[in-house]
Design a protein around this motif. Structure first.
Motif, mmCIF file in Angstrom:
data_model
loop_
_atom_site.group_PDB
_atom_site.id
_atom_site.type_symbol
_atom_site.label_atom_id
_atom_site.label_comp_id
_atom_site.label_asym_id
_atom_site.label_seq_id
_atom_site.Cartn_x
_atom_site.Cartn_y
_atom_site.Cartn_z
ATOM 1 N N LEU A 175 43.142 33.978 43.611
ATOM 2 C CA LEU A 175 41.651 35.148 43.174
ATOM 3 C C LEU A 175 41.819 36.200 44.466
ATOM 4 C CD1 LEU A 175 39.447 34.052 41.068
ATOM 5 C CD2 LEU A 175 37.607 33.820 43.155
ATOM 6 N N PHE A 176 41.622 36.024 45.512
ATOM 7 C CA PHE A 176 41.569 36.982 46.388
ATOM 8 C C PHE A 176 43.088 37.751 45.888
ATOM 9 C CE2 PHE A 176 38.941 34.349 49.658
ATOM 10 C CZ PHE A 176 38.148 35.829 49.217
ATOM 11 N N ASN A 177 43.877 37.409 45.689
ATOM 12 C CA ASN A 177 45.420 38.034 45.316
ATOM 13 C C ASN A 177 45.515 38.693 44.528
ATOM 14 O OD1 ASN A 177 48.360 38.467 45.778
ATOM 15 N ND2 ASN A 177 48.168 38.204 43.485
ATOM 16 N N ALA A 178 44.754 38.645 43.070
ATOM 17 C CA ALA A 178 44.227 39.338 42.042
ATOM 18 C C ALA A 178 43.258 40.581 42.324
ATOM 19 C CB ALA A 178 43.473 38.374 40.849
ATOM 20 N N PHE A 179 42.144 40.104 42.835
ATOM 21 C CA PHE A 179 41.197 41.049 43.924
ATOM 22 C C PHE A 179 41.516 42.083 44.345
ATOM 23 C CE2 PHE A 179 38.770 42.447 46.888
ATOM 24 C CZ PHE A 179 37.702 42.912 46.552
ATOM 25 N N ASN A 180 42.917 41.798 45.617
ATOM 26 C CA ASN A 180 42.864 43.145 46.416
ATOM 27 C C ASN A 180 44.371 43.288 45.549
ATOM 28 O OD1 ASN A 180 42.549 43.509 48.771
ATOM 29 N ND2 ASN A 180 43.689 42.775 50.001
ATOM 30 N N ASP A 181 45.333 43.170 45.329
ATOM 31 C CA ASP A 181 45.568 43.692 44.064
ATOM 32 C C ASP A 181 45.235 44.755 43.583
ATOM 33 O OD1 ASP A 181 48.216 42.249 45.258
ATOM 34 O OD2 ASP A 181 48.398 41.788 43.190
ATOM 35 N N TYR A 211 41.063 37.002 36.139
ATOM 36 C CA TYR A 211 40.541 37.877 35.510
ATOM 37 C C TYR A 211 39.164 38.073 36.013
ATOM 38 C CZ TYR A 211 44.307 38.992 32.582
ATOM 39 O OH TYR A 211 45.471 39.109 32.220
ATOM 40 N N ILE A 212 38.581 37.037 36.630
ATOM 41 C CA ILE A 212 37.383 37.233 36.534
ATOM 42 C C ILE A 212 37.605 38.014 38.808
ATOM 43 C CG2 ILE A 212 35.561 36.561 38.997
ATOM 44 C CD1 ILE A 212 35.615 33.848 36.630
ATOM 45 N N ALA A 213 38.489 37.792 39.204
ATOM 46 C CA ALA A 213 38.636 38.842 40.071
ATOM 47 C C ALA A 213 39.024 40.108 40.028
ATOM 48 C CB ALA A 213 40.413 38.163 41.354
ATOM 49 N N ILE A 214 39.954 40.661 38.909
ATOM 50 C CA ILE A 214 40.424 41.820 38.792
ATOM 51 C C ILE A 214 39.492 42.195 38.429
ATOM 52 C CG2 ILE A 214 41.428 42.826 36.723
ATOM 53 C CD1 ILE A 214 43.704 40.813 36.522
ATOM 54 N N LEU A 215 39.057 41.875 37.761
ATOM 55 C CA LEU A 215 36.685 42.409 36.933
ATOM 56 C C LEU A 215 36.481 42.964 38.662
ATOM 57 C CD1 LEU A 215 34.133 42.898 36.376
ATOM 58 C CD2 LEU A 215 34.030 39.979 36.302
ATOM 59 N N ALA A 216 35.812 41.857 40.123
ATOM 60 C CA ALA A 216 35.541 42.381 40.681
ATOM 61 C C ALA A 216 36.196 43.824 41.481
ATOM 62 C CB ALA A 216 35.741 41.030 41.713
ATOM 63 N N GLY A 217 37.449 43.133 41.473
ATOM 64 C CA GLY A 217 38.613 44.565 42.398
ATOM 65 C C GLY A 217 38.413 46.142 41.470
ATOM 66 N N THR A 218 38.317 45.646 40.397
ATOM 67 C CA THR A 218 37.944 46.792 39.212
ATOM 68 C C THR A 218 36.727 47.362 39.402
ATOM 69 O OG1 THR A 218 39.170 45.853 37.722
ATOM 70 C CG2 THR A 218 38.320 47.982 37.010
ATOM 71 N N ILE A 219 36.010 47.248 39.956
ATOM 72 C CA ILE A 219 33.831 47.139 39.893
ATOM 73 C C ILE A 219 34.233 47.802 41.187
ATOM 74 C CG2 ILE A 219 31.870 46.689 40.422
ATOM 75 C CD1 ILE A 219 32.479 44.627 38.385
#
Length: 447
Positions: free
Chosen positions: A21-27, A170-178
């Motif tokens: 989750l953290f990996n996808a979020f940070n990327d 994809y939830i992490a991607i969502l958070a990082g993207t927002i």
């Protein structure tokens, strides 16, 4: 759902899930903050913006093509949890590099730099170098995040675990993207460093996952190892068609993600917050599709819904194109903020088209990943995922090059969307081939 809830309370799964989750979020916090800042604050032409977006995507994908064979060998022949911990420690260093590039760009230090004959600036070079390194990091984590699941989970938990990992990603991607679309770039620079530090300490809680087969010698010849790995993996018709179908899916995803920021700015005439909203809706849809297909299949690993799912995805891509063309005919005269965008005619329809594309995409791709870890011997699961990453990344790099070529040739960004619809037709044909291979394999096992 009970299986999913149980897994989220278990140390067999939870630390890995949070680490990913953290990996996808940070990327995505880093990548989206970088692309949006460059597109909206540095460049001022659709061609340059489209090319930069394609270059950024290509650099992130390239390590998967170059290093996946080595990553797969390491994951199968070394402790997977130990690799996760080492990679997450290296993430701290690479995010320091990326944060430096963001900070220098924010402060306006446009220091000229000639890089292999290409004129650029030091901040952009640092940002792209860090993006390439995040691709290297993801290359080494990629084979592990799925291949470790059969090692820690029971057979009837693997599909649920795969769906949770995909949905969580994809939830992490969502958070990082927002966040990337809404917070100042200097705050994003600090955020990526702090997230990488927290992720490292979480990764230390992942249970050991020692190699399951006899130790083998690592092949450090990247090209030879890649060709050999793909050749060995493709013997199974089920795995072969799953890999090819996944590759086309991610090529579609790569082309769409390349198009979103310049399309939002130059066609929809919307701010970077709206561009972020597009990526958010796409990510939410993938997460919904990932959970929905697990409920439909009731834990069974099967491709029986894959052809229909990707055809529906293609229809929504065509609908998105048509709505974008109508929007272009009555285009705003200045950039819209989120409220202005949502108040504009057809905005809801445009977002529903995006949601439809991504929900259908999630329903298509999740069972195919489960094929890769359940149709091969456990000691070869990581290498199977690595072979998949090689083929996927090769296809995605081709997609990025195609997008760059179309932008350089002056093809309007909205017209490039139709390429994705054509790819959906090819993916549906491949999914049908996979379904036939699946049924043939079931028949063979019965007799």
């Amino acid at each position: 759902m009970l299986t999913s809830t149980h897994l989220l309370r278990s140390r067999r799964f939870l630390p890995l899930f949070i680490t990913q989750l953290f990996n996808a979020f940070n990327d995505n916090l880093y990548k989206t903050a970088m692309v949006l800042f460059v597109v909206y604050s540095i460049y001022n032409s659709e061609e340059a913006e489209g090319q930069f977006s394609a270059i950024a995507s290509g650099l992130f994908i390239l390590p998967f093509f170059l290093l996946s064979a080595l990553a797969g060998q390491l994951a199968d022949m070394r402790d997977k949890a130990a690799i996760i911990r080492k990679v997450k420690f290296c993430e701290i260093i690479l995010m320091l590099i990326g944060a430096s590039g963001l900070y220098l760009a924010w402060k306006g230090y446009d220091l000229p730099l000639n890089l292999f004959g290409i004129e650029t600036t030091l901040p952009i070079a640092l940002m792209l170098f860090a993006l390439f390194l995040t691709g290297v990091q993801s290359t080494f984590l990629g084979p592990i995040k799925y291949a470790i699941l059969p090692q820690h989970l029971r057979k009837n938990e693997v599909l649920a675990g795969t769906g949770l990992v995909e949905a969580g990603t994809y939830i992490a991607i969502l958070a990082g993207t927002i966040l990337a679309g809404w917070i100042p770039v200097e705050i994003a620079a600090v955020g990526i460093i702090l997230t990488s530090v927290v992720a490292y300490f979480v990764s230390r809680q992942v249970p050991d996952a020692p190699p399951q087969g006899a130790p083998e010698k690592l092949d450090w010849h990247i090209l030879r190892a890649s060709i050999q790995l793909v050749r060995e993996t493709m013997h199974s018709r089920e795995v072969f068609f799953a890999i090819i179908a996944i590759s086309f899916f991610w090529t579609i995803g790569a082309v769409l993600f390349i198009q979103f920021p310049p399309l939002a700015k130059n066609v929809i005439m919307a701010s970077k917050e709206v561009a972020s909203l597009f990526l958010v809706v796409f990510s939410v849809g993938i997460a919904i599709g990932s959970i929905a297909i697990n409920a439909l299949l009731k834990g069974e690993v099967s491709a029986r819904y894959a052809p229909q799912a990707v055809i529906v995805m293609g229809l929504f891509v065509v609908a998105f194109y048509l709505v974008a063309k109508l929007w272009q005919a009555d285009q705003p005269t200045e950039l819209l903020d989120v409220a202005g965008f949502l108040a504009w005619p057809m905005a809801t329809v445009l977002l529903l088209c995006l949601l439809g594309i991504s929900v259908a995409g999630g329903m298509f791709v999740v069972p195919l990943y489960a094929f890769l870890t359940t149709r091969v011997a456990p000691e070869k699961a990581s290498r199977t995922i690595a072979a998949n990453n090689i083929v996927n990344s090769g296809a995605m790099v081709c997609g990025s090059l195609l997008a760059m070529a179309m932008s350089a040739a002056g093809v309007p960004i909205v017209e490039q969307v139709l390429i994705s619809a054509l790819m959906c037709v090819i993916s549906a044909w491949l999914a049908r081939k996979l379904l036939v291979a699946e049924r043939d394999a079931i028949a063979e096992r019965m007799f």
